[in-house]
Design a protein around this motif. Structure first.
Motif, PDB file in Angstrom:
ATOM      1  N   PRO A  42     -39.046 -34.892  -9.718  1.00  0.00           N
ATOM      2  CA  PRO A  42     -39.570 -36.259  -9.686  1.00  0.00           C
ATOM      3  C   PRO A  42     -38.422 -37.270  -9.702  1.00  0.00           C
ATOM      4  CG  PRO A  42     -40.682 -34.964 -11.369  1.00  0.00           C
ATOM      5  CD  PRO A  42     -39.477 -34.179 -10.928  1.00  0.00           C
ATOM      6  N   THR A  43     -38.499 -38.267  -8.835  1.00  0.00           N
ATOM      7  CA  THR A  43     -37.475 -39.307  -8.768  1.00  0.00           C
ATOM      8  C   THR A  43     -38.032 -40.529  -8.044  1.00  0.00           C
ATOM      9  OG1 THR A  43     -35.370 -39.918  -7.703  1.00  0.00           O
ATOM     10  CG2 THR A  43     -36.591 -38.114  -6.697  1.00  0.00           C
ATOM     11  N   PRO A  44     -37.601 -41.739  -8.441  1.00  0.00           N
ATOM     12  CA  PRO A  44     -38.063 -42.934  -7.720  1.00  0.00           C
ATOM     13  C   PRO A  44     -37.633 -42.902  -6.244  1.00  0.00           C
ATOM     14  CG  PRO A  44     -36.899 -43.534  -9.744  1.00  0.00           C
ATOM     15  CD  PRO A  44     -36.678 -42.075  -9.536  1.00  0.00           C
ATOM     16  N   SER A  50     -41.709 -39.045  -5.487  1.00  0.00           N
ATOM     17  CA  SER A  50     -41.953 -40.286  -6.225  1.00  0.00           C
ATOM     18  C   SER A  50     -43.461 -40.424  -6.442  1.00  0.00           C
ATOM     19  CB  SER A  50     -41.452 -41.499  -5.416  1.00  0.00           C
ATOM     20  OG  SER A  50     -41.998 -42.692  -5.960  1.00  0.00           O
ATOM     21  N   ILE A  51     -43.859 -40.788  -7.670  1.00  0.00           N
ATOM     22  CA  ILE A  51     -45.303 -40.998  -7.899  1.00  0.00           C
ATOM     23  C   ILE A  51     -45.654 -42.482  -7.775  1.00  0.00           C
ATOM     24  CG2 ILE A  51     -45.654 -38.942  -9.320  1.00  0.00           C
ATOM     25  CD1 ILE A  51     -45.812 -40.934 -11.752  1.00  0.00           C
ATOM     26  N   GLY A  52     -44.688 -43.304  -7.372  1.00  0.00           N
ATOM     27  CA  GLY A  52     -44.986 -44.727  -7.173  1.00  0.00           C
ATOM     28  C   GLY A  52     -43.724 -45.559  -7.243  1.00  0.00           C
ATOM     29  N   TYR A 102     -42.204 -47.725  -8.996  1.00  0.00           N
ATOM     30  CA  TYR A 102     -41.889 -48.323 -10.292  1.00  0.00           C
ATOM     31  C   TYR A 102     -40.998 -47.293 -10.987  1.00  0.00           C
ATOM     32  CZ  TYR A 102     -45.876 -45.266 -10.821  1.00  0.00           C
ATOM     33  OH  TYR A 102     -46.741 -44.195 -10.710  1.00  0.00           O
ATOM     34  N   VAL A 103     -40.268 -47.719 -11.988  1.00  0.00           N
ATOM     35  CA  VAL A 103     -39.280 -46.822 -12.585  1.00  0.00           C
ATOM     36  C   VAL A 103     -39.707 -46.392 -13.997  1.00  0.00           C
ATOM     37  CG1 VAL A 103     -36.859 -46.515 -13.204  1.00  0.00           C
ATOM     38  CG2 VAL A 103     -37.482 -47.969 -11.257  1.00  0.00           C
ATOM     39  N   LEU A 104     -39.831 -45.087 -14.169  1.00  0.00           N
ATOM     40  CA  LEU A 104     -40.143 -44.531 -15.497  1.00  0.00           C
ATOM     41  C   LEU A 104     -38.834 -44.235 -16.234  1.00  0.00           C
ATOM     42  CD1 LEU A 104     -42.854 -42.060 -14.158  1.00  0.00           C
ATOM     43  CD2 LEU A 104     -43.281 -44.192 -15.405  1.00  0.00           C
ATOM     44  N   ALA A 105     -38.934 -43.760 -17.457  1.00  0.00           N
ATOM     45  CA  ALA A 105     -37.717 -43.454 -18.243  1.00  0.00           C
ATOM     46  C   ALA A 105     -37.301 -42.002 -18.050  1.00  0.00           C
ATOM     47  CB  ALA A 105     -37.972 -43.721 -19.721  1.00  0.00           C
ATOM     48  N   GLY A 106     -38.146 -41.248 -17.335  1.00  0.00           N
ATOM     49  CA  GLY A 106     -37.803 -39.835 -17.115  1.00  0.00           C
ATOM     50  C   GLY A 106     -38.840 -39.182 -16.222  1.00  0.00           C
ATOM     51  N   GLY A 107     -38.629 -37.931 -15.903  1.00  0.00           N
ATOM     52  CA  GLY A 107     -39.509 -37.238 -14.968  1.00  0.00           C
ATOM     53  C   GLY A 107     -40.739 -36.595 -15.579  1.00  0.00           C
TER      54      GLY A 107
HETATM   55  N1  JCZ Z   1     -41.960 -42.464  -9.263  1.00  0.00           N
HETATM   56  C1  JCZ Z   1     -41.021 -42.470 -10.291  1.00  0.00           C
HETATM   57  C2  JCZ Z   1     -40.218 -41.408 -10.741  1.00  0.00           C
HETATM   58  C3  JCZ Z   1     -39.462 -41.918 -11.756  1.00  0.00           C
HETATM   59  C4  JCZ Z   1     -38.388 -41.244 -12.509  1.00  0.00           C
HETATM   60  C5  JCZ Z   1     -38.161 -39.875 -12.360  1.00  0.00           C
HETATM   61  C6  JCZ Z   1     -37.109 -39.259 -13.030  1.00  0.00           C
HETATM   62  C7  JCZ Z   1     -36.264 -40.032 -13.859  1.00  0.00           C
HETATM   63  C8  JCZ Z   1     -35.115 -39.738 -14.621  1.00  0.00           C
HETATM   64  C9  JCZ Z   1     -34.713 -40.924 -15.200  1.00  0.00           C
HETATM   65  N2  JCZ Z   1     -35.544 -41.920 -14.798  1.00  0.00           N
HETATM   66  C10 JCZ Z   1     -36.501 -41.404 -13.987  1.00  0.00           C
HETATM   67  C11 JCZ Z   1     -37.556 -42.019 -13.319  1.00  0.00           C
HETATM   68  N3  JCZ Z   1     -39.765 -43.213 -11.918  1.00  0.00           N
HETATM   69  N4  JCZ Z   1     -40.731 -43.530 -11.033  1.00  0.00           N
END
Ligand code: JCZ
Length: 239
Positions: free
Chosen positions: A87-89, A132-134, A136-141
């Motif tokens: 998972p990654t933005p 990417s699930i969208g 926007y930025v999460l703090a992790g996967g």
């Molecule tokens: N769609 C989406 C994925 C993520 C994501 C995925 C992994 C990490 C690792 C550190 N920050 C992360 C953010 N944010 N939004």
């Protein structure tokens, strides 16, 4: 299906023991194995991150623990090679089609990054899918992994009960779902549409399709362009 999840926060994946995904595990339809990345560190501080080359904020996850973890997990079933999902933005936008594709895989391994992400050489070496699930930025996967795994698990054979079906999902026909109603017939003065109480299944199907089309045009015109529309559909949209 076997799903391995590598993370520095294994407790984040506890929700997979609940509800639909939990029942799929109890049935043996899905086997989830969660791994703490720090088990593959070798220093006293169990270090998984370091400063980014080129400077910039935050830290980057070091390659060695990831390579050791993924090598050991992949070697646990030498006859098969898992599909490794990161998972990654910056990944391919996740969709129902993508969930259907992943649901065909016998073995998935999810790499949950933290900090500013995982060293790019790990992704190059190991990743089959960056998702990417969208935007926007999460703090992790981890949360993204929960989303992906739930969308995939519900498509596995026998996971959805007889009363529900993935074939009726939003997006299964490329459109958004029609609105749903249940008892009471009148609530706060608003009555359930008469057609839904008519017992005329063909009329109900027509009404739901028209509602789905109108809702998709209003909210997701991008999906309408991709959907296969019948002449009856076009008549609804032209009305
Ligand atoms: N769609 C989406 C994925 C993520 C994501 C995925 C992994 C990490 C690792 C550190 N920050 C992360 C953010 N944010 N939004």
């Amino acid at each position: 299906m076997r799903a391995d999840v590598v993370t520095i926060f294994p407790a984040y994946l506890e929700p997979l023991r609940l509800s639909l995904v939990g029942r799929a595990q109890e049935r043996g339809t899905l086997e989830v194995r969660t791994h703490d990345l720090r088990a593959w560190t070798s220093d006293v501080h169990r270090t998984v991150d370091d400063a980014p080359y080129g400077g910039g904020p935050g830290m980057v996850m070091r390659p060695e623990p990831w390579d050791a973890a993924l090598s050991e997990i992949a070697a646990s079933d030498p006859a098969r090679r898992p599909r490794v999902v990161v998972p990654t933005p910056a990944g391919r936008p996740f969709s129902q089609r993508h969930a259907e594709e992943l649901a065909q895989e016998p073995w998935l391994v999810f790499c949950c990054g933290r900090y500013e992400g995982i060293d790019a050489r790990v992704i190059e070496t190991w990743a089959d899918d960056e998702i990417s699930i969208g935007d926007y930025v999460l703090a992790g996967g981890e949360v993204a992994t929960l989303v992906i795994l739930e969308a995939v698990a519900r498509l596995l054979p026998g996971v959805l009960g007889n009363s529900a079906s993935a074939a009726d999902d939003s997006f299964s026909d490329g459109l958004l779902e029609a609105p749903a109603y249940t008892r009471p017939q009148v609530w706060r003065g608003v009555e359930v549409p008469a057609v839904l109480r008519s017992g005329d299944h063909a009329a109900v199907a027509r009404w739901r399709r028209a509602q789905a089309l109108r809702r998709t045009v209003a909210r997701r015109p991008d999906l309408v362009a991709q959907a296969e529309l019948s002449d009856a559909d076009r008549a609804v949209l032209d009305a």
